[in-house]
Design a protein around this motif. Structure first.
Motif, PDB file in Angstrom:
ATOM      1  N   LYS A  83      -0.283   5.392  -0.090  1.00 22.91           N
ATOM      2  CA  LYS A  83      -1.264   6.177   0.653  1.00 22.91           C
ATOM      3  C   LYS A  83      -2.458   6.450  -0.240  1.00 22.91           C
ATOM      4  N   GLU A  99       0.040   1.405  10.743  1.00 21.66           N
ATOM      5  CA  GLU A  99       0.385   2.788  11.078  1.00 21.66           C
ATOM      6  C   GLU A  99       1.115   3.475   9.929  1.00 21.66           C
ATOM      7  N   ASP A 101       3.546   6.444   8.161  1.00 24.54           N
ATOM      8  CA  ASP A 101       4.716   7.204   8.592  1.00 24.54           C
ATOM      9  C   ASP A 101       4.351   8.690   8.639  1.00 24.54           C
ATOM     10  N   ALA A 102       5.322   9.545   8.867  1.00 26.54           N
ATOM     11  CA  ALA A 102       5.071  10.983   9.020  1.00 26.54           C
ATOM     12  C   ALA A 102       4.460  11.612   7.769  1.00 26.54           C
ATOM     13  N   ASP A 103       4.739  11.040   6.589  1.00 26.57           N
ATOM     14  CA  ASP A 103       4.193  11.564   5.333  1.00 26.57           C
ATOM     15  C   ASP A 103       2.840  10.980   4.969  1.00 26.57           C
ATOM     16  N   GLY A 104       2.313  10.085   5.805  1.00 30.82           N
ATOM     17  CA  GLY A 104       1.016   9.475   5.538  1.00 30.82           C
ATOM     18  C   GLY A 104       1.087   8.199   4.725  1.00 30.82           C
ATOM     19  N   ARG A 106       1.809   4.213   4.161  1.00 33.13           N
ATOM     20  CA  ARG A 106       1.822   2.966   4.925  1.00 33.13           C
ATOM     21  C   ARG A 106       2.726   1.973   4.196  1.00 33.13           C
TER      22      ARG A 106
END
Length: 168
Positions: A83, A99, A101-104, A106
């Motif tokens: 990220k 896209e 994930d939930a933690d930012g 990729r």
């Protein structure tokens, strides 16, 4: 080159920011768990390395041999995610999924498999992946990366020069 200094690509700007902070980037988590079976093989049930810019998650094994632990064959499958600046650089090389994930983070499009010895893993698959990405890079970043790759080929020993030059 002059055009590149005025119109820096997002990847080059990210590289500049990353280089300013890399020496003080903390490792937030480093955890390796596993077990040895009765035959002496070690299964690495979880390999986890996390920093603010990159995350490596993996599993693998260290073979059972008569060699000391660090001289035994290793196989480690890793999922890399990035990220911030690292994601901009690897994303510009078309290596990451679009896209986060939930933690930012990729994720890399494909897992990496490292082999070699437990004390000396062979990181060539990572370099091969980066070399393939350089070929597909565009703009100022692609120009710079192809120049760097050409210098690496020139400075490599003659035996490995053929391999480096033919890496796609």
């Amino acid at each position: 080159v002059f055009g590149g200094t005025i119109l820096l690509s997002p990847e080059l700007r990210a590289l500049g920011r990353l280089l300013r902070t890399i020496s003080e980037m903390p490792v937030e988590t480093l955890r390796i768990t596993g077990a040895r079976n009765r035959h002496g093989e070690i299964s690495l049930d979880a390999f986890r390395f996390e920093s603010p810019q990159a995350r490596l998650l993996g599993r693998g094994q260290i073979a059972a041999t008569e060699e000391p632990l660090m001289r035994r064959p290793l196989s480690l499958s890793l999922d890399l995610a990035a990220k911030d600046e690292t994601a901009v650089i690897l994303g510009g090389m078309k290596l990451l999924r679009k896209e986060p994930d939930a933690d930012g983070f990729r994720a890399l499009k494909a897992p990496l498999v490292l082999r070699g010895l437990a004390g000396e893993p062979d990181t060539q698959p990572l370099y091969d992946l980066l070399a393939q990405a350089v070929v597909g890079s565009k703009g100022t970043w692609g120009f710079l990366m192809r120049k760097v790759q050409a210098e690496v080929v020139k400075s490599s020993p003659p035996a490995s020069r053929k391999t480096a030059a033919t890496t796609p």
